[in-house]
Design an enzyme around this catalytic site. Structure first.
Site, PDB file in Angstrom:
ATOM      1  N   ASP A 163      36.099 119.832  31.323  1.00 21.24           N
ATOM      2  CA  ASP A 163      35.324 119.261  30.222  1.00 21.24           C
ATOM      3  C   ASP A 163      34.069 118.465  30.592  1.00 21.24           C
ATOM      4  O   ASP A 163      32.994 118.741  30.100  1.00 21.24           O
ATOM      5  CB  ASP A 163      36.233 118.310  29.416  1.00 21.24           C
ATOM      6  CG  ASP A 163      37.518 118.948  28.957  1.00 21.24           C
ATOM      7  OD1 ASP A 163      37.743 120.137  29.240  1.00 21.24           O
ATOM      8  OD2 ASP A 163      38.312 118.253  28.307  1.00 21.24           O
ATOM      9  N   GLU A 390      48.311 114.625  36.929  1.00 20.08           N
ATOM     10  CA  GLU A 390      47.257 115.522  36.429  1.00 20.08           C
ATOM     11  C   GLU A 390      46.147 115.711  37.470  1.00 20.08           C
ATOM     12  O   GLU A 390      45.696 116.822  37.717  1.00 20.08           O
ATOM     13  CB  GLU A 390      46.688 114.925  35.130  1.00 20.08           C
ATOM     14  CG  GLU A 390      45.757 115.833  34.355  1.00 20.08           C
ATOM     15  CD  GLU A 390      45.260 115.169  33.068  1.00 20.08           C
ATOM     16  OE1 GLU A 390      45.591 113.986  32.810  1.00 20.08           O
ATOM     17  OE2 GLU A 390      44.530 115.842  32.307  1.00 20.08           O
TER      18      GLU A 390
END
Ligand code: DGY
Length: 420
Positions: A163, A390
């Site tokens: 992103d 993550e």
């Protein structure tokens, strides 16, 4: 190791809901994500083939009539996530986002089929899956490459999956934030905001999304009118590899592969137009503003995964990859640490991501066995030591973002259990 393998399996099972799996068990991502599901399916395939196929089937249940597979499916509408299903206001059968994500399903399915025995029911299901994936790829070819260049565009940074990568900084600088924009972020309440994209990034994400929505997600219209249109090296590498894997699958089942095969040839040829011979690196292209994008992102090395038929370029890439951040304790940082945009802890602007290491490890297997094994063992060691987070700092391995992160667990299983 057995203990960690069991932990990885449990991570996936704990994140599993009805027919799909959340990217994590906290409130950060309370839906089904496209490429997360692909990685997750690969993880399941080591201990429950039906769960693997179900994950893919559920994702494809949300396929749009035109062929697009959305980047998010909102199976549960009562969550705090933003942008939620009403903010997108679209979907076919299942509420969804109106954009897509890196198409890894063909690659994942091929990996799954190589190492699993299939029964009759599974076989007929797999045929249906392949037809849907082919339709998905044909959607990309038709709507994301209308000029038939062999390279597809993404129309929102979220489509890349990375992103807030600095790759998008220049094209995003040109996006004018909508007047009186109103929305409420939830992500930075769940995770340390220093590790997440900035508010100004979100203002622009929402602006781009609102414009797509205004155009009713009409694929022809949005190609021309989106505030963001980029041909990205990493994304196109994933698509090229997926097309090659799709042809293998199609061959095995006797479907028509002409369109995909022709497209592969076109891509192989025109991919080289994104190569800067002098610098020995690939660049992405901002189609909207007609500019080349030179950012030393690890995703540029996904070209190795695409298996370009060009030894010279592959050798050069490997040489440069060895200079990316091997001096740091953990690799690969998403951005080269000496670049001005590098931020050690902020999401896709520096941290190490397991899926990036996985793409590169896979890409190097048939090109530099020693190096690929090194990547594998370093990645496995990091996960064993730090847990299934993550993302991680390349400096000290500090785990960040969501814990119990599904694709970190799933790809751990592939790294340690895949014997091929
Ligand atoms: C998020 O919500 O951060 C996702 O990456 C968008 O797809």
């Amino acid at each position: 190791m057995k203990f960690v393998i069991n932990k990885a399996k449990k991570t996936l099972l704990n994140n599993r809901r009805r027919g799909y799996t959340l990217p994590t068990n906290n409130k950060l991502y309370p839906a089904q994500w496209n490429w997360d599901s692909g990685f997750i399916a690969l993880g399941y395939s080591y201990f429950n083939l039906n769960f693997a196929l179900k994950e893919i089937n559920t994702l494809l249940d949300g396929q749009w009539k035109d062929g697009m597979v959305p980047h998010i499916l909102f199976h549960n509408t009562k969550t705090n996530y933003y942008p939620n299903y009403t903010a997108w206001n679209c979907g076919n059968k299942i509420h969804s986002s109106g954009i897509t994500q890196p198409p890894i399903l063909a690659t994942i399915l091929k990996e799954i089929l190589i190492k699993n025995k299939i029964n009759k029911t599974q076989l007929s299901n797999i045929k249906e899956i392949i037809k849907k994936i082919r339709k998905y790829h044909e959607w990309f070819i038709k709507f994301r490459d209308p000029k038939k260049t062999g390279l597809v565009s993404i129309l929102h940074p979220w489509e890349s999956g990375y992103d807030n990568s600095p790759i998008w900084d220049e094209p995003m600088n040109k996006v004018k934030i909508e007047k009186n924009i109103k929305y409420k972020r939830a992500d930075n309440k769940v995770i340390n905001p220093d590790y997440r994209p900035l508010n100004i990034d979100y203002d622009k994400y929402v602006t781009i999304k609102n414009n797509l929505k205004k155009n009713k997600y009409n694929p022809k219209k949005v190609y021309k009118s989106s505030f963001f249109n980029v041909v990205d090296v990493g994304f196109n590498s994933i698509f090229l590899k997926a097309n090659k894997d799709l042809v293998t699958l199609i061959d095995a089942f006797g479907f028509n592969k002409t369109k995909i095969n022709n497209y592969i040839k076109l891509t192989e040829k025109n991919f080289l137009k994104l190569y800067d011979k002098k610098k020995g690196i690939f660049f992405s292209k901002d189609i909207k503003n007609n500019r080349k994008i030179y950012v030393p992102s690890i995703t540029n090395y996904f070209v190795l995964f695409a298996d370009l038929n060009n030894d010279k370029i592959n050798r050069k890439l490997i040489k440069n990859l060895k200079k990316h951040n091997l001096k740091e304790k953990y690799f690969f940082s998403s951005i080269k640490p000496d670049h001005k945009s590098f931020e050690e802890k902020r999401y896709w602007r520096g941290p190490v991501w397991i899926n990036c290491n996985w793409f590169i490890y896979k890409g190097l297997k048939n090109k530099d066995k020693f190096f690929s094994n090194k990547i594998k063992s370093k990645t496995v060691q990091m996960l064993q030591k730090k847990g299934f987070f993550e993302y991680f700092s390349c400096r000290n391995g500090e785990p960040m973002g969501a814990k119990n992160f599904s694709w970190s667990a799933a790809l751990y299983l592939d790294l340690v259990l895949n014997k091929s």
